[in-house]
Design an enzyme around this catalytic site. Sequence first.
Site, PDB file in Angstrom:
ATOM      1  N   HIS B 169       0.776  -1.238   0.000  1.00 53.95           N
ATOM      2  CA  HIS B 169       0.000   0.000   0.000  1.00 53.95           C
ATOM      3  C   HIS B 169       0.815   1.301   0.000  1.00 53.95           C
ATOM      4  O   HIS B 169       0.264   2.348   0.331  1.00 53.95           O
ATOM      5  CB  HIS B 169      -0.941   0.020   1.223  1.00 53.95           C
ATOM      6  CG  HIS B 169      -2.058  -0.964   1.145  1.00 53.95           C
ATOM      7  ND1 HIS B 169      -1.861  -2.321   1.141  1.00 53.95           N
ATOM      8  CD2 HIS B 169      -3.409  -0.805   1.059  1.00 53.95           C
ATOM      9  CE1 HIS B 169      -3.032  -2.951   1.077  1.00 53.95           C
ATOM     10  NE2 HIS B 169      -3.971  -2.066   1.010  1.00 53.95           N
ATOM     11  N   GLY B 220      -0.586  -1.748  -5.771  1.00 54.17           N
ATOM     12  CA  GLY B 220      -1.338  -2.955  -5.415  1.00 54.17           C
ATOM     13  C   GLY B 220      -2.767  -2.595  -5.070  1.00 54.17           C
ATOM     14  O   GLY B 220      -3.705  -3.312  -5.399  1.00 54.17           O
ATOM     15  N   HIS B 298     -10.977  -7.472  -5.945  1.00 61.83           N
ATOM     16  CA  HIS B 298     -11.350  -6.571  -4.860  1.00 61.83           C
ATOM     17  C   HIS B 298     -12.130  -5.393  -5.437  1.00 61.83           C
ATOM     18  O   HIS B 298     -11.619  -4.632  -6.254  1.00 61.83           O
ATOM     19  CB  HIS B 298     -10.055  -6.106  -4.182  1.00 61.83           C
ATOM     20  CG  HIS B 298     -10.263  -5.341  -2.919  1.00 61.83           C
ATOM     21  ND1 HIS B 298     -10.338  -3.968  -2.889  1.00 61.83           N
ATOM     22  CD2 HIS B 298     -10.399  -5.758  -1.633  1.00 61.83           C
ATOM     23  CE1 HIS B 298     -10.503  -3.569  -1.634  1.00 61.83           C
ATOM     24  NE2 HIS B 298     -10.543  -4.636  -0.853  1.00 61.83           N
ATOM     25  N   GLU B 350     -13.289  -9.547  -0.654  1.00 62.93           N
ATOM     26  CA  GLU B 350     -14.137  -8.341  -0.707  1.00 62.93           C
ATOM     27  C   GLU B 350     -14.383  -7.991  -2.171  1.00 62.93           C
ATOM     28  O   GLU B 350     -14.195  -6.837  -2.593  1.00 62.93           O
ATOM     29  CB  GLU B 350     -13.444  -7.176   0.003  1.00 62.93           C
ATOM     30  CG  GLU B 350     -12.950  -7.528   1.410  1.00 62.93           C
ATOM     31  CD  GLU B 350     -12.323  -6.353   2.154  1.00 62.93           C
ATOM     32  OE1 GLU B 350     -11.570  -5.600   1.514  1.00 62.93           O
ATOM     33  OE2 GLU B 350     -12.601  -6.196   3.354  1.00 62.93           O
ATOM     34  N   GLU B 366     -19.481  -3.570  -0.088  1.00 59.48           N
ATOM     35  CA  GLU B 366     -18.782  -2.679   0.847  1.00 59.48           C
ATOM     36  C   GLU B 366     -19.145  -1.223   0.572  1.00 59.48           C
ATOM     37  O   GLU B 366     -19.250  -0.796  -0.577  1.00 59.48           O
ATOM     38  CB  GLU B 366     -17.269  -2.897   0.677  1.00 59.48           C
ATOM     39  CG  GLU B 366     -16.442  -2.108   1.669  1.00 59.48           C
ATOM     40  CD  GLU B 366     -14.933  -2.343   1.514  1.00 59.48           C
ATOM     41  OE1 GLU B 366     -14.554  -3.406   0.955  1.00 59.48           O
ATOM     42  OE2 GLU B 366     -14.163  -1.482   1.945  1.00 59.48           O
ATOM     43  N   CYS B 368     -17.341   1.388   0.810  1.00 58.96           N
ATOM     44  CA  CYS B 368     -16.298   2.036   0.016  1.00 58.96           C
ATOM     45  C   CYS B 368     -16.396   1.681  -1.456  1.00 58.96           C
ATOM     46  O   CYS B 368     -15.997   2.470  -2.315  1.00 58.96           O
ATOM     47  CB  CYS B 368     -14.912   1.621   0.508  1.00 58.96           C
ATOM     48  SG  CYS B 368     -14.533   2.297   2.111  1.00 58.96           S
ATOM     49  N   CYS B 446     -11.672   2.197   6.717  1.00 61.94           N
ATOM     50  CA  CYS B 446     -11.765   2.855   5.415  1.00 61.94           C
ATOM     51  C   CYS B 446     -13.129   3.474   5.186  1.00 61.94           C
ATOM     52  O   CYS B 446     -13.241   4.550   4.631  1.00 61.94           O
ATOM     53  CB  CYS B 446     -11.410   1.890   4.297  1.00 61.94           C
ATOM     54  SG  CYS B 446     -12.377   0.389   4.273  1.00 61.94           S
ATOM     55  N   CYS B 447     -14.188   2.784   5.625  1.00 59.35           N
ATOM     56  CA  CYS B 447     -15.515   3.222   5.207  1.00 59.35           C
ATOM     57  C   CYS B 447     -15.968   4.534   5.859  1.00 59.35           C
ATOM     58  O   CYS B 447     -16.427   5.428   5.152  1.00 59.35           O
ATOM     59  CB  CYS B 447     -16.528   2.109   5.420  1.00 59.35           C
ATOM     60  SG  CYS B 447     -16.192   0.670   4.372  1.00 59.35           S
TER      61      CYS B 447
END
Lengths: 685, 685
Positions: B169, B220, B298, B350, B366, B368, B446-447
Amino acid sequence: MNKQVFSSPVDLKKVTVTDPFWQREMELVRKEVIPYQWDALNDRVPGAEPSWCMRNFRVAGRMMAEQRQKGAAYVPPTYTYRGFQALPEDPAHPEEDKFYGFLFQDTDFSKWIEAVGYSLTQHPDAALEQIADEAIDVVCAAQNPDGYLDTYYIINGMDAAFTNLRDHHELYCLGHLVEGAVAYYQATGKDKLLRAACRFADYIDSRFGPEEGKCKGYPGHEIAEMALIRLYEVTGEEKYLRLSKFFVDQRGQEPNYFTEEDRIRAEKEGRKWQRPATGSAYHQADKPVREQDEAVGHAVRAVYLYSGMADVARMTQDDSLLAACDRLWDNIVSKKLYVTGGIGGTHHGEAFSYAYDLPNDTAYSETCAAIGLAFFARRMLQIKPDSKYADVMELALYNTVLAGMALDGKSFFYVNPLAVVPDACRRDQRLWHVKPTRQKWFGCACCPPNIARIVSSIASYAYTENEDTLFTHLYMGGTVEKDFGGKKLTMEIKARMPWHGHVYVTLRCDAPVNGTLAFRIPNWAQDAVITCGEKHPLYQDGYAYLAGEWHDGDMITLHLPMQVRMLAANPAVRADVDKVAFRRGPVTFCAEQADNGADLHLLRVDTRYIGDRGEGIEWEFDETTFGHETVKLHVPAKRLLPQESSDLYTLWQPPKEEPAKLHLIPYYAWANRGEGEMLVWLRRK
Amino acid sequence: MNKQVFSSPVDLKKVTVTDPFWQREMELVRKEVIPYQWDALNDRVPGAEPSWCMRNFRVAGRMMAEQRQKGAAYVPPTYTYRGFQALPEDPAHPEEDKFYGFLFQDTDFSKWIEAVGYSLTQHPDAALEQIADEAIDVVCAAQNPDGYLDTYYIINGMDAAFTNLRDHHELYCLGHLVEGAVAYYQATGKDKLLRAACRFADYIDSRFGPEEGKCKGYPGHEIAEMALIRLYEVTGEEKYLRLSKFFVDQRGQEPNYFTEEDRIRAEKEGRKWQRPATGSAYHQADKPVREQDEAVGHAVRAVYLYSGMADVARMTQDDSLLAACDRLWDNIVSKKLYVTGGIGGTHHGEAFSYAYDLPNDTAYSETCAAIGLAFFARRMLQIKPDSKYADVMELALYNTVLAGMALDGKSFFYVNPLAVVPDACRRDQRLWHVKPTRQKWFGCACCPPNIARIVSSIASYAYTENEDTLFTHLYMGGTVEKDFGGKKLTMEIKARMPWHGHVYVTLRCDAPVNGTLAFRIPNWAQDAVITCGEKHPLYQDGYAYLAGEWHDGDMITLHLPMQVRMLAANPAVRADVDKVAFRRGPVTFCAEQADNGADLHLLRVDTRYIGDRGEGIEWEFDETTFGHETVKLHVPAKRLLPQESSDLYTLWQPPKEEPAKLHLIPYYAWANRGEGEMLVWLRRK
């Protein structure tokens, strides 16, 4: 509890099975499964994961020989954990003194020898018996002088024996060894393996029990409970009954043995201990067995336990234990049973899910669990001849158990789903456990040998007896002998189950015989008619009792009408709302892509044309599709036409459909014509 | 590609949102989410898992100071992997010089500062701005002299930077930092963070690219692609466009970077390398982007990538790239989109599941991912003003995005199922990812911040502009300014979406202005009517274009009829066969236990009484249930009565039902009245 009605399975040597349906299955086991399995046990099936089973016994045998030779100078290995399944670094060159495979791999042999024993009763085979005797020599040579016989610890280090009862299957190995030894002894009269099993059981008995200083543990994977009862029945040794009862009584008592064991092990290993989040429900040890009222945890373990509980209840006439068995039975049958006789709704822990959670596509419904359910049912029947037990036993046997094996006996299902879309199985990790085609063999090979042992002993599920009654629970062509007060009565049975509802029984005896014959009236047979000359049956709990004096040539005829029944699930089963399934006799049907094309979900049953007794459903005998007699159903249906637009969501319009037929085959025969979709529960109008 | 119609979001400082619906949401973000999030970033939320985010920046900052002080004598740490999420052994005493939390934890700050920036444009707040400035000081102090700014490697050892682009990341951190820095700069004019982001981007640019010797890798977890385009737009620096294009072009080329990287890493670590079984589809790197035609892997990563692809396509007028975007868009919308605007059918990875696999109870969907879908849609709109993009953007925003946050702004959904039975979520491990109630915060947070940044910048989804046209994609009360050739035109909008279909626009200008106003006609508005004095709209691709000279006080009225629509899914969606769902305007509805009792699966819609335009469905405005205006639907239905027997399976009988009403609420408002069942797709006759 009415001890009068207690019964035991008949001696397999007093039975013949000539029924085409079951003989076909038994011959598959004899000709395909048992030889294949022997090759598998000896790691000589090309392409299959090695079992390591016989090799482990040989390694342990060499160690025993060394021990005898060196005496006090012998230094046993010190235990180190190498994983639940130990594999060699280089598969071509396993290390000579190592244990390989799953830590319960010894049971591959035990299950095989059990099936061999049953098979020999129906089909003597000197060559096979010789192979078996030689295998027994190898196994017995591996036994520790004290009687202990689990090669996992013998090879890896006896210092750790009994330190992980929860996960390490030692007592499970004992149980299977006993089952196999008893079966082989009963078939052949040879007691070498039986004596080894007794020595192992005696050793366990010396280490486990209520007495001070003895271990208070019990099996992590149940089976020893029922096996020990069998050993008690064959040897008359009370200690085996006591040991079995101890395991049953002790289970789930506080302080919880598995939790304590885990804590102590963690301490020893210097690992931080946490109470297992899931408790001991997976092992049916979350509460004492007499307080249990919901079938939980690993489904195979559960029904093996319940079978043992029923055995102990019968042997000790323990009403509270029987009450627990009945509660657990009712819980399974009314809330956790698939329409195919399978159990275990979730692959998480291969376990029972919660009440009414019976998903079709993600079902686990392990073959072994259905087999265990038949074990449990037979044992309840032994206590109480009530056809409700036999109905479920029959359902499990004719559907999920048989579905576990291909029609050529060469491949097997571990998991038995009720809805399959092959592409989904490949693309969807949520379905990783569901295979659209049967597999050759499994590293964890429980299901194929389990099928072998139940199929080859099917007659012990068909008939049980007590002093004055012979019970017939399942109908299959053949003969069965019964001794009534020293006089022999033989029933010759003509039947073509599960397709034909007529059963013809002719009695043979040298002189008149007094006794009771009890015949089960299946729940699927409405308006059953039994004819027996002047005799009139007494009906109780789904059995027709015919008593009195029998003469050579007496005939009994049963007409058990087989209507096609369209079934609905209780609306509490979310997965099956608005759906129907079909049965005829004990056989549950399914739709396959081979007969109906793809996208089975687009078809729906048109219930308007179907009556209560199956009127409107065409059916036919069919010998060509599967090479043996079966029945096919043709059900009036509609097929939803593809949507005109490619939009994912559109304004709802009454669906456009075309008339169609749904062609159904027996569930047990699915996945024998290449890969394709399959569906048991069908949409309905 | 028609460059003439390309548009950009309007400057948020030129917009006001006074619309009650969106203002309520924005105020929640301002008053609840942003302060809570700041506390979370600083590890002072009692009971919540620490973020460690600001602490990591401080640790890195101290190391930078030490480095400056010691110069050549400074010995940087040598990298050792400590897990995807590193937690202190003793939570009360974290070690001073260690990195903690997920390895992308820096982005907690970046997402927060982005939301802060947007919020300040709508609601200046000196105190908040001061906190933000101080936070920026902390972040900037952590930056490596070369520009690198990811505290995970700064603290753990820069020697390993860029050695695991696939999982670690770093470029994701760059992307979020840029997004946050641009937003804060645009809101406040302060460029300290923007300059830091540029330095980080410059450093990445010096290390990555097509030139010989530069790294050929790419993110990634995508986001840098679209972030760099934003940086290019705000700075005019072509290198950021080139870098973004490089990442997009390079992705999925052979030899596969991620596979090679993994192989090299394995070699270095002396671990046996195996080609990843799943390939690189999870990362959308299984093939070059221009060859991709199915949305895979994803879901968040996927739509972030597609957003970046659309940006690069627009900036470089790359038709082949746009064609790929369109194929991927169509694939999502026609095969992989929930009726709630959510995406991602499976929790495994996910991820997007296969075509038409849209399970309701095990849905991932999700929050996001729905946000990312709105990103993608807005970018497609910027290239082609076609209401098909705006329809999906609106659907995602009003349903799944908003469902992600509780009505009090204090708890959040990560996963947005379409069918919930709370007891099943607790008992069924297959549903471990599905929560029946919103959670306070997540370790992997994250959300919530993603909701904060999209809600507080909602106007940039409502309006885009180019030189001669102002596009209105979403209708919300407030004002928006547009400069047409140096002359200012302000639209004053009165609207009460998503409940009322009337939109009143009044134009304000000091002098007559020439320009085009384009208004979206939503797909849900049949027979929309636009009135604008003498002007007649030109309709194209779902937009009404009004062109010409505008005077102060000119009025435009849109009537967008909101019928309740009963929707069916394409029959290829197995999960939704024989079911219907309801929408009114852009809002998808659901049934909750609070209004309908338990066992929602027993209710079915009686379609006989419902017309194409929603006739037969009662609906009402409702201000009491949720404390703000919503709409409730009352749908004619039948309730299946409980079965009389307790049997699991019975002979099918026509179901016994009683008349009932299904009471439906907006999906975004579910789970705000305690725990209970919820269902979007309802059985129908």
